[in-house]
Each structure stands twice: as C-alpha cells, then as structure tokens.
Design an enzyme around this catalytic site. Structure first.
Site, PDB file in Angstrom:
ATOM      1  N   GLY A 188      39.237  34.182  43.449  1.00 55.99           N
ATOM      2  CA  GLY A 188      38.394  35.370  43.559  1.00 55.99           C
ATOM      3  C   GLY A 188      38.635  36.241  42.350  1.00 55.99           C
ATOM      4  O   GLY A 188      39.687  36.156  41.718  1.00 55.99           O
ATOM      5  N   THR A 189      37.675  37.075  42.039  1.00 53.32           N
ATOM      6  CA  THR A 189      37.814  37.800  40.784  1.00 53.32           C
ATOM      7  C   THR A 189      37.913  39.315  40.950  1.00 53.32           C
ATOM      8  O   THR A 189      38.931  39.796  41.390  1.00 53.32           O
ATOM      9  CB  THR A 189      36.710  37.379  39.819  1.00 53.32           C
ATOM     10  OG1 THR A 189      35.485  37.384  40.524  1.00 53.32           O
ATOM     11  CG2 THR A 189      36.966  35.993  39.310  1.00 53.32           C
ATOM     12  N   THR A 190      36.864  40.073  40.637  1.00 53.53           N
ATOM     13  CA  THR A 190      37.085  41.493  40.363  1.00 53.53           C
ATOM     14  C   THR A 190      36.908  42.391  41.590  1.00 53.53           C
ATOM     15  O   THR A 190      35.944  42.252  42.335  1.00 53.53           O
ATOM     16  CB  THR A 190      36.105  41.950  39.273  1.00 53.53           C
ATOM     17  OG1 THR A 190      36.183  41.019  38.206  1.00 53.53           O
ATOM     18  CG2 THR A 190      36.442  43.328  38.771  1.00 53.53           C
TER      19      THR A 190
END
Lengths: 276, 319
Positions: free
Chosen positions: A48-50
């Site tokens: 998962g990122t931001t």
C-alpha cells in the site's frame, strides 16, 4: 466455540490487552509471529502506498489513495488503507498490505477489548503507544522487507483537539503538528500540504487539501493512485470530530475531486501559493 | 486413621445447590425483557462503577446476579472468547449460543467437581438479530443449566415477585420507553408495597438494533432515565442490601442459622457444605439428628479419588 469448559487462562485476572492475551493463548494468530524464511520477502506481496492526515479547528482528517502495487504491477485499484480504529480515531497503513490489514484488525480489537474489560476507553496517548508496541513486535518481519508503517490520528477529547502520530518500523512514535504523510508518495504529498495547509481550514477545506495532496503524490509517484475518473474510484477519506468519526460517502469525495480536477484542467500543477 | 463418612450423591448435589441458591438470593433482581427493537436489561444497582450488565460483543450482552468477583470472572472470559473468535474468524461468527454453551460447560463443571466451591451466580446471555423474532435470551444457572427464555425473565433475590408483576403488565413488542416503565415498576414491586426506585439507583442497558454502529450495546444514563420515567411520586431508595460489594459483610460467628449468610457455621436443617475455615470437602454432614447410632453403618466404600480426610472439627452450636 469450544464445547468444554473455558480454559483457566480465560478466567485468570490480569491483562486488559487483547494482543498480550493472544500472545499467551494463541500466538500463531498474531501477525508478527509468522516464521518467514530468511531473505528478502518484500517482493512477494502487494504494497500500500500514500496516506495523508491533517488537523483542522474542530477535528482531524485522514485520506488514503486506492492503489496497491507489486513491483511495477498495479495489484489492486480500489484497496482501502484507512480504517476507523475506534469511535474517535483512525489508522492508515502504508507498507505490506496483507500484514497491514491484519495489524489494523488486531489494533481495532485491542482498543475495543480494553474498552469492554475496563469499562472506559484508552487515552489518545495510550492508543498510540499500543499501536507502537504492535509495530515494534513486527520488526523482525520488517527487516525481511515486510514493513508496516502506520499513520494514526484521532480526536483527543481531553485535550480537545485533533492529533496525529507517525511511526517508524522500530515502533518509534512521533507526534506531528498540523499535517503529516507516510508511504511512497509522502514526500510529494507533504510538499503539497506545506503550500496548501492553513490553520483556519474548516472540515471541507481540510478534506480538499488532503485530496489535492494525494493528487500531487500520484502526479509524481508511480505507486500512488490518482482519482480514477473512468471507474469513479476516489480516495478514502475519514473525518473525526468531537461527535465521532465517519467515512465520507463516495459522492461527497467525488464532488470535491471533480471540482479539483476541473481546476487542474486550467492549471495542472494545482493551486498556486502566494510568493510572500 | 479415621474413616470418611458416606454422603449420598443426591445429598452432595443438594447441599451445593442450596449453597449457591443462598448466595444468589442475597442480591437484588435483574430483569431482561424483549422490546420492539431489542433486549432491555434493568436492575437496581446504586454503584456506578460495578456493573451487573455489560457488553460482550456487537450484538451480545451479559447480565448477572450473585457474587461480583465470580461473575466478573465469567464476563471477562466471555469478552476474551468473543474477541478471540471474532479476530480469528469474523465478527459475524461470534454467537450468543456459542457463548452460552461455553458458560454452561464452565458452570456445570465447577458445580459438579468436588474440589471447587460452586459459583453463586446466575447469568443472562442475550443476542439480538435483525428482527424481534431472531432475538435470543438465555438464562444460565449456577449448575450449568441453560434455559431459552422468551419475552422476559428475572433472576436474583425477589425473582418470583418481580416476575409475577411482569407477567401481569408485560406487553410484547412495546417501545423502549413503555417497556422500561413496566420493568422499573416491577423491580420496585414487593408483596407489601410498591416502591419508586430513584433513577440514579437504576442500571439500565439495552441491545438496540436501530443503532447505526455495529456495536449495538448502549447504557441509558440517569438523566435519560429520569426523562423517560418522568414524575413517579416520591422516590425511595432500597435499604442497603447485604450484597457482596458491601464491605464488612463477611462471615458472622453466631449460634443462629442465618439464611442470609451462606458462610455461617450453623445451618439449621441444611448441613453446611464444607468447613469454611479449613475448606475441607464435604465428608461428614450430620444428616439426621444423632439420636441413635445407625444400626448398620454403611460399608467403608473404597473411594480411590477421595483420600482419607480427617473429620471436620466440631462446629460451634452443634451438639
């Protein structure tokens, strides 16, 4: 459920912590107790990122983009990475998606378990320290590439303000003022928020600011997903006020995102900040 | 080496049941009653901190009477069991029936084991469904029996009187407000008078399926109770009950049998279960008055699991 008598450990007085109880009773259920072969396991699972969070006068907002990546592949377009931890707090997670989601479930159960056993909720600092302990116990896996880095935010009813906590993989806990971001696109999101954030924002203004920041992150970071206009997939946004937390309905986020995109059609880099 | 006296299993179980019943009868009653949107719990409990009614899980609640430390133990075990199951499987997989079974097994095992004092508790486990006909209410007794109750149920001290009043006034499918008024009136009802219980002395909680959150349990605070109950005439608090939470209500040394004190050393027609001082298992209750020695004493039954125990010390007040 078990068909025989409750085990003695269930009846024993002692810990109010669900994670501690689980560690003694069924350690295999803890996400951090997995045995992973040596070597880098970071490429095995989606990331998962931001995540972005910002406080405003009457609360705090947190938003997350919807992309999960595996190397150069987009593993999922509509993953959710921001979850309510309890009525007045919310947790967003960057890092290995599978472990992160499991850790959020453990953290949610931890807070609810404490509340039911003790008859009162943990303080905001108590909650953030419990999350730090869960992250710390994951250090072994983090060193093999399965890191989980959360961002925690909530409304502190005692201090009467929204608060944000960030973490590192060793369980270090840092309180942030005004706004913060974690994940691969966090550098761009934080730069964007520096220019957009003002202390007098209201709830809608704060939501607009974090949605703008996520757009800027997606603009420059390939692992962060921007608004998906064809599939109508927009960031997950949670708003927490003294009345409790809620996830903004998709159509409300869509309205804000559409307005932002219409403006970016004129000026693709987003709103211009004053020079002085 | 002295010989253990023989106690028939019937007598043993009766003694243990009497002991548990005595303890339960000391406390005030708890009512569980179904209404249109869920299940309502009402009890008279002046303490704001020591709850008789508690949340177990999203749709499951727990209410108890009897000894506080014992039912608190069971409550915590229930929360742990439910949270663990919900975490390992899913929130929907935590059921009231499973919890009631676990409690029944636990209470039953403790009751019939020789080594442990039976729990002096009775428990309600309630679970609400999506509609009123899916609601479930289980009543568990000290010996592990489970009963599936419908409409309303009462346990504790004056359970019969309160249940009698409820039977006359209970209306199925009524609103929360109406049901609460009936239940509070029933709690204040006794054979001699009808008392108005102060709103601050009530502990009221409900499982309310109309709540939007997944956790359906809510407590009704005194201000809200006063608003619902309205003017009911002069309020009259109950006299201090000899409950477990009252300090100094320990065992009393007297030559009289006191039914309110299960720890007294004199028991009238009911022999004491076990020596409260040494904690000896029940080996020698003088069942019949020792008028004449039995003609044919029972054979010294070989009891491999009951080692030879010394006879209990002579109890004061007994000839």
């Amino acid at each position: 459920m078990s068909d025989s008598r409750l085990p003695a450990s269930f009846m024993a007085p002692g810990t109010s912590s669900f994670a501690d109880f689980l560690g003694a009773e069924a350690p295999d259920l803890l996400p951090s107790r997995r045995a992973v072969p040596t070597g880098d396991a970071g490429q095995l699972a989606p990331h998962g990122t931001t995540i972005v969070a910002a406080t405003f006068a009457g609360g705090v907002v947190m938003a997350g983009d919807r992309r999960a990546t595996m190397g150069n592949i987009i593993a999922q377009r509509d993953i959710e990475k921001v979850f309510p931890a309890d009525e007045f707090s919310v947790v967003g997670i960057a890092g290995t998606a599978g472990l992160a989601v499991e850790m959020v479930r453990l953290f949610q159960t931890e807070l609810e378990h404490y509340e039911k056993i003790e008859g009162t909720t943990l303080s905001m600092d108590g909650k953030s320290n419990r999350l730090a302990a869960l992250i710390r116990s994951n250090l072994g896996l983090a060193m093999q590439g399965l890191a989980v880095v959360p961002l925690f935010a909530g409304y502190d009813l005692t201090a009467d303000q929204g608060r944000i906590f960030s973490y590192d993989v060793t369980g270090g806990r840092y309180e942030e003022t005004a706004f913060h971001s974690v994940g691969s696109g966090s550098l761009f999101a934080r730069g964007s928020l520096k220019k957009l954030y003002r202390e007098d924002l209201d709830a809608e203004g704060a939501v607009t600011a974090v949605v703008q920041a996520l757009y800027d992150a997606a603009d420059d970071d390939s692992a962060t997903g921007g608004p998906d206009l064809t599939r109508r997939i927009f960031p997950v946004v949670h708003v927490i006020t003294p009345d409790g937390g809620r996830r903004l309905p998709d159509d409300e986020v869509a309205t804000i995102a559409d307005r932002m995109i219409a403006a970016r059609m004129q000026r693709p880099d987003g709103p211009a900040a004053a020079l002085t | 080496m002295s010989m253990p006296f023989y106690v028939s299993p019937e007598q043993l179980m009766k003694d243990r049941a009497d002991f548990a019943r005595k303890g339960i009868a000391r406390g005030r009653s708890v009512i569980a009653v179904q209404y249109a949107d869920g299940v309502l719990f009402v009890s008279e409990n002046p303490s704001q901190a020591l709850h008789k009614v508690s949340e177990i899980y999203d749709r499951i609640a727990f209410a108890a009477v009897g000894r506080y430390n014992e039912f608190e133990n069971l409550r915590i075990a229930g929360v742990r069991l439910a949270d663990m199951r919900g975490y390992a499987y899913d929130r929907r997989d935590v059921t009231g029936r499973g919890l009631a079974n676990a409690y029944a097994q636990t209470l039953g095992t403790i009751f019939s084991s020789g080594g442990e004092k039976p729990y002096e508790v009775e428990i309600f486990v309630a679970e609400i469904g999506d509609a009123a006909e899916d609601d479930q209410l289980y009543r568990l007794t000290y010996d592990g029996q489970v009963a599936d109750e419908h409409g309303y149920a009462v346990m504790g001290g004056a359970a019969d009187v309160v249940a009698g009043h409820l039977a006359q006034h209970y209306v199925a499918g009524a609103s929360l407000e109406d049901t609460l008024r009936v239940a509070v009136a029933a709690l204040g009802h006794s054979e001699s008078e009808d008392r108005v219980i102060p709103a601050g002395d009530l502990e009221v909680a409900a499982l309310d399926r109309t709540r939007t959150q997944p956790r359906k349990f809510l407590r009704l605070r005194a201000a809200r109770l006063a608003e619902i109950l309205g003017g009911r005439g002069a309020e009259e608090a109950d006299e201090t009950a000899p409950e477990d939470a009252v300090a100094g209500s320990g065992p009393r040394q007297s030559g009289q049998d006191d039914p309110a004190d299960p720890t007294d050393q004199v028991s009238g027609a009911t022999p004491p279960l076990e020596d409260p001082v040494t904690g000896e298992p029940p080996v020698a209750p003088p069942v019949a008055p020792p008028v004449a020695p039995p003609v044919a004493p029972p054979p010294p039954a070989p009891e491999p699991d009951q080692p030879g125990t010394p006879p209990p010390p002579t109890e004061p007040g007994q000839v």
